[in-house]
Scaffold this motif. Structure first.
Motif, PDB file in Angstrom:
ATOM      1  N   UNK A 236      32.914  -4.964  36.939  1.00 10.14           N
ATOM      2  CA  UNK A 236      33.906  -4.747  35.883  1.00 10.14           C
ATOM      3  C   UNK A 236      35.266  -5.148  36.445  1.00 10.14           C
ATOM      4  N   UNK A 237      35.869  -6.200  35.906  1.00  6.72           N
ATOM      5  CA  UNK A 237      37.127  -6.686  36.497  1.00  6.72           C
ATOM      6  C   UNK A 237      38.299  -5.741  36.255  1.00  6.72           C
ATOM      7  N   UNK A 238      38.134  -4.781  35.364  1.00  4.80           N
ATOM      8  CA  UNK A 238      39.230  -3.852  35.084  1.00  4.80           C
ATOM      9  C   UNK A 238      39.252  -2.658  36.006  1.00  4.80           C
TER      10      UNK A 238
ATOM     11  N   UNK B 152      46.304   3.670  30.678  1.00  7.19           N
ATOM     12  CA  UNK B 152      45.109   2.953  31.134  1.00  7.19           C
ATOM     13  C   UNK B 152      45.375   2.389  32.518  1.00  7.19           C
ATOM     14  N   UNK B 153      44.493   2.693  33.449  1.00  9.86           N
ATOM     15  CA  UNK B 153      44.660   2.186  34.807  1.00  9.86           C
ATOM     16  C   UNK B 153      43.411   1.471  35.257  1.00  9.86           C
ATOM     17  N   UNK B 154      43.255   1.336  36.552  1.00  7.38           N
ATOM     18  CA  UNK B 154      42.135   0.566  37.088  1.00  7.38           C
ATOM     19  C   UNK B 154      41.220   1.412  37.974  1.00  7.38           C
ATOM     20  N   UNK B 155      41.349   2.744  37.868  1.00  2.00           N
ATOM     21  CA  UNK B 155      40.489   3.614  38.679  1.00  2.00           C
ATOM     22  C   UNK B 155      39.301   4.090  37.845  1.00  2.00           C
ATOM     23  N   UNK B 156      38.181   4.238  38.520  1.00  2.00           N
ATOM     24  CA  UNK B 156      36.981   4.787  37.880  1.00  2.00           C
ATOM     25  C   UNK B 156      36.669   6.116  38.562  1.00  2.00           C
ATOM     26  N   UNK B 157      36.456   7.154  37.750  1.00  2.00           N
ATOM     27  CA  UNK B 157      36.143   8.465  38.325  1.00  2.00           C
ATOM     28  C   UNK B 157      34.744   8.892  37.928  1.00  2.00           C
ATOM     29  N   UNK B 158      34.000   9.434  38.895  1.00  2.00           N
ATOM     30  CA  UNK B 158      32.694  10.030  38.597  1.00  2.00           C
ATOM     31  C   UNK B 158      32.655  11.403  39.247  1.00  2.00           C
TER      32      UNK B 158
ATOM     33  N   UNK C 119      43.546   5.926  34.401  1.00  2.00           N
ATOM     34  CA  UNK C 119      42.169   5.600  34.763  1.00  2.00           C
ATOM     35  C   UNK C 119      41.648   4.505  33.836  1.00  2.00           C
ATOM     36  N   UNK C 120      40.648   3.771  34.309  1.00  2.00           N
ATOM     37  CA  UNK C 120      39.936   2.852  33.426  1.00  2.00           C
ATOM     38  C   UNK C 120      38.869   3.641  32.674  1.00  2.00           C
ATOM     39  N   UNK C 121      38.082   4.407  33.432  1.00  2.00           N
ATOM     40  CA  UNK C 121      36.986   5.158  32.826  1.00  2.00           C
ATOM     41  C   UNK C 121      36.638   6.354  33.701  1.00  2.00           C
ATOM     42  N   UNK C 122      36.003   7.355  33.081  1.00  2.00           N
ATOM     43  CA  UNK C 122      35.592   8.559  33.803  1.00  2.00           C
ATOM     44  C   UNK C 122      34.219   8.984  33.295  1.00  2.00           C
ATOM     45  N   UNK C 123      33.360   9.401  34.223  1.00  2.00           N
ATOM     46  CA  UNK C 123      32.024   9.842  33.838  1.00  2.00           C
ATOM     47  C   UNK C 123      31.729  11.203  34.471  1.00  2.00           C
ATOM     48  N   UNK C 124      31.245  12.109  33.654  1.00  2.00           N
ATOM     49  CA  UNK C 124      30.768  13.402  34.140  1.00  2.00           C
ATOM     50  C   UNK C 124      29.276  13.273  34.387  1.00  2.00           C
TER      51      UNK C 124
END
Lengths: 705, 705
Positions: free
Chosen positions: B220-222, B169-175, B196-201
């Motif tokens: 989002x603080x994360x 778990x990291x703090x990057x968000x990918x789209x 990553x924190x989260x990823x969205x397709x």
């Protein structure tokens, strides 16, 4: 200082034995301090398990790292096959001279400091070269981190990477100007299960260069391909001879060459002491050698398996790549890069689409075969690949697999592995990190790539590779200042090789009355003198002269202008030509580069094209087909190809002129010949030189093949 | 069909909760066949350990993968926070409409087939958009492989990669526009310890686009940084608004955008149904947003840590990079790539060299600090880095380490790790495969790169990044055919914004006698009519008219020529201008692109520059400093800068004209304005438009910020 001349090792088989399978090695200057670079070769040879005899030479110690140390080379019980000089810079020349004197056939030199700024580095290099020439000792380096043969466990190197055990043994041979790179290549290869047979750090190539080193291994049955890391092109003839030998044996050669940017070329000068030269010259050279050039470091490691599968291209038509994928985005990255490298991705033909459909593969018509709709299943990918690999429209097929490759390579990766022996070459890019998938592909012999950039790089390098041009080392113009011909004499040379040029008459510059001319007005008049190369820079050209009286006036003005620009110069003769109109103009030139030989160049004339650096080079001579290729590669030529309704130029005649000019390669007296401009007239009306500059060598030096 | 309008989710916090932390999820069309894509979300949510409620919906089964299946959405005991529609293409619109009707706030759509050739894909997309607009349901996709939040173990995805456990778990968000890429990013990150924190397709962005999705996470603080994989630019205003928000919070955004080549742009059209547009337009857009653009896929994964350390550049001077290395060859690869990206590698100053010497670091003066002579030891590398990181001449320092990094990272890698908090940003490239070294650097927070290409890419992206331009969503010209102004009216507009132009008078085209002119001969005459945009194409321009009688003749010929070219057209008026000479000419233009907004362009005029595609774009308006930058970036401008002794042009006046033209961005009625050519006169003499074309919108549509 140097007295004893030994037999100079030139026979490739003998050189190979001393290089890769020496029976005994002297480590001159071996250090007892394990933290020192000079301690590494002994450590690594021992830990690697080298079976020959090692003689550490160190006059200040009786032991080195626990082994007996010898006080001098002369004290050894035998003449070693190979000596590695690990001494500081200042002691190198003397030590190598000693080796030469005692009959050591091959010496590798670790020390740096032979390419330092100012004249010191160059002076040291020249001394070392002289020692080699005079004693016959062959020298690798300086700045060589050594020689590694993983088959004989010869870890004769100061490269820190080779302290490690368990190197995979493969069939690739690597030679590098940079010593650190051999460690990086081996380590990156190991991480992906790719092994090398041997690696050599060639350093500054004072004597033995990359070409001769590689050529020594051409009959080594354990080697089937070559990786070169080049900072510049040195000893071009030897490199070219090696490349020919490799091609004859069907062994591919791939090179990464530094210096796409001017900054890195400057760095190569500092770092290696050689002038790297213009990058497009190196590009033309490598291409003529049949050496595939990659643009990425990973491409250098990954491309060779693909080169083994792609025969050098003989056909002139542009190659076409088919792409099949389970993931549109990742495939698009490869397509994007291929296009930027000038490699065409072609859509499947209607026939191929029909065959895909009847094989149960549902795809939308489009540039790539996207299996997203059909599903990432073994049968689908296998059927798609079988169909594409049999399709006549593709020269090569790239398969791109997405996330499924990571956890379930059986779905879309195994079918790729099972197509390793198809009718066309196949390459694979896997988008996620997927160790198992890569291992599967490597084991099956499918060339595979870790990044979209290295994949496109490897594919482009493979598809652009040509068989080496037929070649034997040509006589070269002698060094020294060449002399210029005047424009009329230059035209005579163009007439001889068959480059069309405008009619011209030479007149006395003291023109009193309008002369009789063999052509109609308007005309141009130019000063005619061999020592004025750039006539327009000194006001020596008058254009669009309408009639006889105007010609008399113009010639008078030329004389006056010139004596203003260059006081003391008197204009004796002028050249008069008809004004020639065309649809555009280009520059064609021939020249001889010291390291690479004769070249022919095509460029657009004028300031803007100089700014855009739009030019195309080939090693000379070229045939008509190659000249046509050069024309197709010149971007600005679009302006002569009917761009936006402009009349198209006579590009067939232009190709003939380029090929004709390139034939000067058979005349070693010609150092340079430039036609600028060459007027390109409308289709069917030919081309015509309206200015020419030729430089002649005063004498010609023969080189032996 | 659609009746029930629900509250439309626009509040970012509420959207984020439904997106990344839904309390309940419906899987519409969940499959019982574990081999099917439609089975994956349920499998992965369960194996990942998602803690909320999952409702598989499948009317044909009572259980799915061993869980209770619900016959319909309406049968569920609650309205789920998020529904993932896994149905085939044909069933999607109806299912989403049902969601909207029942008040489901957010729906993600897996199906493909909304970008298929012909009109079908576009029609389906339009239907889906209408459903979203009418019912208020927010839609992600279609072609979305889903949403992953690794913190809440929300594996709401059909991407095969996420079947795997133990994601860091990291703090990057990918789209990403491409769904497969989120798996590739996560897997490549995992292999190097990057989470990553989260990823969205995001798929085709029929409703929710990358901009709005990312904006929902701004509080989002994360999350502390964003990775975007873009096939094109869609919903530019939303993307720009998000980028502003990210910049305000100090969160860097890095993007890889497909479509450097025309082929990949074409592919983006096929794959995603959107017109990707010209790549340099996207480039200008991303730059104005303060989004760093990388060129390599690995760069996308590796660049963010460096972006966190490099503040967006405010200064106008070119940034300079210092390089320190234990290996010349590997460093040269990075230098080569940096130079090709236009980033200057600077040598250490004499003061810095002196400080290095007094710190015990022996180096040769040169472009890079090569520690080969000094030795790869901790103290040496540490002292060198301390010195370079304190040197005022560098904006960033790159450390390159060779083979020692692999077995002995304490020598040259640990000192880099120990300099993580220096005064300047530091980046590292390690030449061999060296897992321990990379782990050391990552743990210390030193941005590190696996290839020379990604290293140069990341450094260039970081150093080129700017703070976002101040911006609020501008009114846009209405769709529909704009109308052209005639040249005189166009000049009036130039006068208003302050772009200098040649004097001009309009005359009746039935010119009987030489007119009185307010300027001297020679003059040019042109037909003056709003409906003739390209006057010279129809023979509507006469140049170099020497005197009054010649003008009368020329105007007569214009009328005759034009009636030949365009039968039935009569020329009522002509525009007469003095001939304006300069040292060269350029083209400047203003225009509004639907997705990205107002742009200003500078290009060289003429055929060759069109062939070389030499043009520079910026989002409008621009200030003088930016206009000067544009001039510096235009290659052909060298011809106006004193190239080879030519007189330099008035580039200061050119910058003013560019900035002035770009102010049209404040006038939403202007669709397009092109000055071609703008004559650039000698220094101090200004610039002057001698032709202009302006297109006006008939009405203006307001957009809300």
């Amino acid at each position: 200082m140097l007295v004893h001349k030994v037999h100079r090792l030139t026979d490739p088989a003998a050189l190979r034995q001393k290089l890769l399978a020496p029976r005994s090695i002297a480590l001159i200057g071996a250090s007892d301090d394990p933290a020192k670079n000079a301690a590494r070769p002994l450590k690594f040879l021992r830990s690697g398990g080298y079976a020959g005899t090692i003689y550490p030479v160190n006059p200040r110690r009786t032991t080195v790292l626990g082994e007996r140390a010898w006080p001098s080379l002369a004290a050894l019980p035998e003449v070693p096959d190979h000596a590695y000089v690990l001494l500081p810079t200042e002691a190198v020349v003397e030590a190598v001279a000693q080796c030469g004197k005692l009959g050591v056939p091959l010496v590798t030199v670790l020390a740096d400091g032979f390419a330092t700024a100012g004249g010191i580095g160059a002076a040291r290099s020249a001394q070392l070269k002289r020692v080699s020439d005079e004693t016959g000792v062959r020298v690798i380096g300086p700045s060589s981190l050594g020689v590694i043969d993983l088959r004989t466990r010869l870890m004769l190197t100061a490269n820190a990477a080779f302290g490690e055990p368990d190197w995979p043994v493969g069939r690739m041979f690597a030679a590098s100007h940079s010593g650190s790179i051999i460690g990086a290549l081996a380590a990156r290869g190991k991480a992906r299960g790719i092994g090398f047979a041997a690696l050599v750090s060639a350093g500054l190539e004072v004597d033995l260069g990359v070409g001769e080193i590689c050529a020594a291994t051409l009959d080594d049955p354990g080697i089937d391909g070559y990786l070169l890391f080049l900072e510049t092109i040195r000893q071009g003839d030897a490199l070219r001879r090696f490349a020919q030998g490799a091609a004859e044996r069907g062994r591919p050669v791939v090179a990464y060459k530094l210096g796409r940017s001017a900054e890195a070329r400057e760095l190569a000068v500092t770092h290696s002491g050689a002038l790297a030269g213009e990058d497009d010259v190196a590009d033309a050279f490598l291409s003529a050698c049949g050496i595939a050039r990659v643009d990425t470091f990973e491409g250098l490691i990954e491309a060779l398996p693909l080169l083994r599968r792609v025969a050098p291209r003989a056909r002139r038509r542009a190659p076409a790549v088919g792409v099949v994928t389970t993931t549109g985005g990742a495939a698009a990255m490869v397509v994007d890069r291929l296009a930027l490298r000038g490699i065409e991705v072609a859509p499947p033909s209607p026939q191929t689409l029909a065959r895909l459909a009847s094989a149960g593969v549902a795809v939308e018509p489009g540039l790539i075969v996207d299996l997203t709709l059909a599903g990432a299943r073994y049968e689908i990918m296998k059927a798609a690949l079988d169909t594409l690999l049999a399709a006549p429209e593709f020269d090569l097929v790239v398969a791109v697999v997405g996330s499924s490759a990571r956890l379930n390579p059986d779905l879309a990766v195994r079918p790729i592995a099972d197509c390793a022996r198809g009718a066309r070459p196949l390459a694979a890019f896997i988008a996620p990190d997927a160790p198992e998938a890569f291992a599967l592909l490597t084991a099956a012999g499918v060339p595979n790539f870790r990044s979209p950039e290295s994949c496109a790089d490897g594919v482009a390098a493979a598809l652009r590779r040509r068989a080496p041009m037929p070649w034997s080392p040509p006589p070269r113009p002698a060094a020294g200042k060449p002399r210029a011909l005047d424009e009329l004499a230059a035209y005579a040379l163009l007439d001889r090789v068959g480059v069309p040029r405008a009619p011209a008459v030479a007149l006395d510059a003291n023109l009193a009355a309008p002369p009789a001319l063999p052509f109609a007005y308007p005309v141009a008049a130019k000063v005619l003198a061999a020592d004025i190369a750039h006539k327009s820079d000194v006001g020596g050209v008058a254009l669009d002269i309408a009639d006889g009286p105007a010609l008399v006036r113009a010639v008078g003005e030329l004389r006056a202008t010139l004596s203003r620009h260059r006081p003391g110069t008197t204009v004796a003769r002028v050249l008069v030509q008809p004004m020639v109109a065309g649809v555009g103009e280009v520059l064609i030139a021939y020249g001889v580069e010291p390291e690479v030989g004769p070249l022919v160049m095509l460029a657009m004339g004028g300031v803007l094209t100089e700014i855009y650096r739009d030019r195309v080079l080939r090693l000379a001579p070229v045939d008509l087909a190659t000249a046509r290729e050069m024309i197709a590669e010149l971007k600005g030529v679009a302006a002569l190809s009917g761009f936006r309704g402009r009349p198209p130029g006579d590009l067939a005649a232009l190709a003939q002129a380029i090929a004709a000019l390139s034939q000067l390669a058979s005349d070693p007296a010609i150092v340079e010949a430039e036609v600028n401009p060459l007027i390109v007239r409308a289709q069917g009306q030919g081309v015509m030189a309206v200015d020419a500059l030729v430089l002649l060598a005063d004498e010609v030096r023969q080189t032996n093949g």
